[in-house]
Design an enzyme around this catalytic site. Sequence first.
Site, PDB file in Angstrom:
ATOM      1  N   ILE A   1      17.169  45.251  21.355  1.00  0.00           N
ATOM      2  CA  ILE A   1      17.559  46.180  20.285  1.00  0.00           C
ATOM      3  C   ILE A   1      16.747  47.471  20.438  1.00  0.00           C
ATOM      4  O   ILE A   1      15.505  47.431  20.493  1.00  0.00           O
ATOM      5  CB  ILE A   1      17.312  45.549  18.890  1.00  0.00           C
ATOM      6  CG1 ILE A   1      18.062  44.206  18.745  1.00  0.00           C
ATOM      7  CG2 ILE A   1      17.706  46.519  17.776  1.00  0.00           C
ATOM      8  CD1 ILE A   1      19.567  44.271  18.827  1.00  0.00           C
TER       9      ILE A   1
ATOM     10  N   SER B   1      15.137  34.708  15.419  1.00  0.00           N
ATOM     11  CA  SER B   1      14.748  33.957  16.612  1.00  0.00           C
ATOM     12  C   SER B   1      14.945  34.832  17.852  1.00  0.00           C
ATOM     13  O   SER B   1      14.746  36.062  17.797  1.00  0.00           O
ATOM     14  CB  SER B   1      15.587  32.674  16.664  1.00  0.00           C
ATOM     15  OG  SER B   1      15.146  31.816  17.676  1.00  0.00           O
TER      16      SER B   1
ATOM     17  N   LYS C   1      10.556  29.721  19.766  1.00  0.00           N
ATOM     18  CA  LYS C   1      11.866  30.020  19.171  1.00  0.00           C
ATOM     19  C   LYS C   1      12.769  28.786  19.169  1.00  0.00           C
ATOM     20  O   LYS C   1      13.582  28.611  18.263  1.00  0.00           O
ATOM     21  CB  LYS C   1      12.539  31.192  19.894  1.00  0.00           C
ATOM     22  CG  LYS C   1      11.779  32.519  19.800  1.00  0.00           C
ATOM     23  CD  LYS C   1      11.547  33.003  18.371  1.00  0.00           C
ATOM     24  CE  LYS C   1      11.071  34.454  18.337  1.00  0.00           C
ATOM     25  NZ  LYS C   1      10.723  34.928  16.998  1.00  0.00           N
TER      26      LYS C   1
END
Length: 313
Positions: free
Chosen positions: A220, A173, A191
């Site tokens: 990330i 998510s 989400k």
Amino acid sequence: MPLVKQEYVSDIWKDGIFENKVIFCTGGAGTICSAQVRAMVHLGANACIIGRNVEKTEKMAKDIATARQGAKVLGFGSVDVRSIESLQTAVEKCVKELGGIDFVIAGAAGNFLASINQLSTNAFKSVMDIDVLGSYNTVKATLPHLVTSAGKHKCDGKTASPTGTGGRIIFVSATFHYTAMPLQTHVSVAKAGIDALSNNLALEFGPRGVTSNVIAPGPIAGTEGMDRLSKTDDLANSIKCIPLGRWGTVKEISDATVFLFSDAGNYVNGHALVVDGAAWRTQTPNMGGFKYPDFLLGDEVVTGVKGGKKSKL
Ligand code: COA
């Protein structure tokens, strides 16, 4: 490209903990999901990844198979999670070739940056269809196999099941909907739906031993999402706003995955595990380099990101 172990999973997990197990992953050729699957394969599992792009999916499957000698990794392209038939065919082929499905990662997603003024009904629907309907289709197609696996690998919390764990699903998510996020209305709504789906699954199928959890990654490094959606001229600033002072790594998402799927995660069900260095707690005013609220008030066009809207010419 084959990766060294330290890039996709920590040394703390025991080799072989997912031996004789099968993981099925949608969006498995993507940066985050491929690392999650690679970690599971390294630790003993065989895998099936699916995606829309044939070449990319097949190539990634071969690459992930290098994580462990003797690993079987299937890559099925031309599978769109928006089509239940296409998913069911992939699931049947996976079960026929690998013997079952013990773990599922619902990772397929669509994203781009657009304000509500810039977001057509069809654009909104595309993301809802890929994320929400696609996750639901993934559940529908794989659930019978997860129930079977959970029945075979029961966990009482006292002694580890001699055959390990099984019957678990993770949804990938995000954190945008925790605060709301301009330019991400479509993804925030999607989400939030995925989180609700996971929670309801936990409630309805927990009694059959199936666990359902969410991993919510923050920014990330090296991912397609960050590459396509972040402003390259604002990176230093965006990193400063993250309490841990850096972007995360795909290995940190893989480790969370291994935790939830392993004996260490037996009693975790209906949870959203946020892996973001606490980034979401500061996120709304930052808007990834798009100045709030000036960008919206000026009706500006999204520029400076690779994943901008393509002209229809
Ligand atoms: N800004 C605004 N609208 C956009 C857009 C953007 N950057 N990109 C696409 N759209 C709109 C299109 O214009 C179209 O709407 P319209 O018919 O009203 O013009 C609608 O979204 C569907 O686009 P289309 O390209 O036909 O859909 P698709 O199903 O082929 O692709 C997307 C789905 C749009 C989500 C596409 O970005 C995608 O395939 N993403 C997959 C990769 C990805 O996002 N991974 C996640 C990384 S975080």
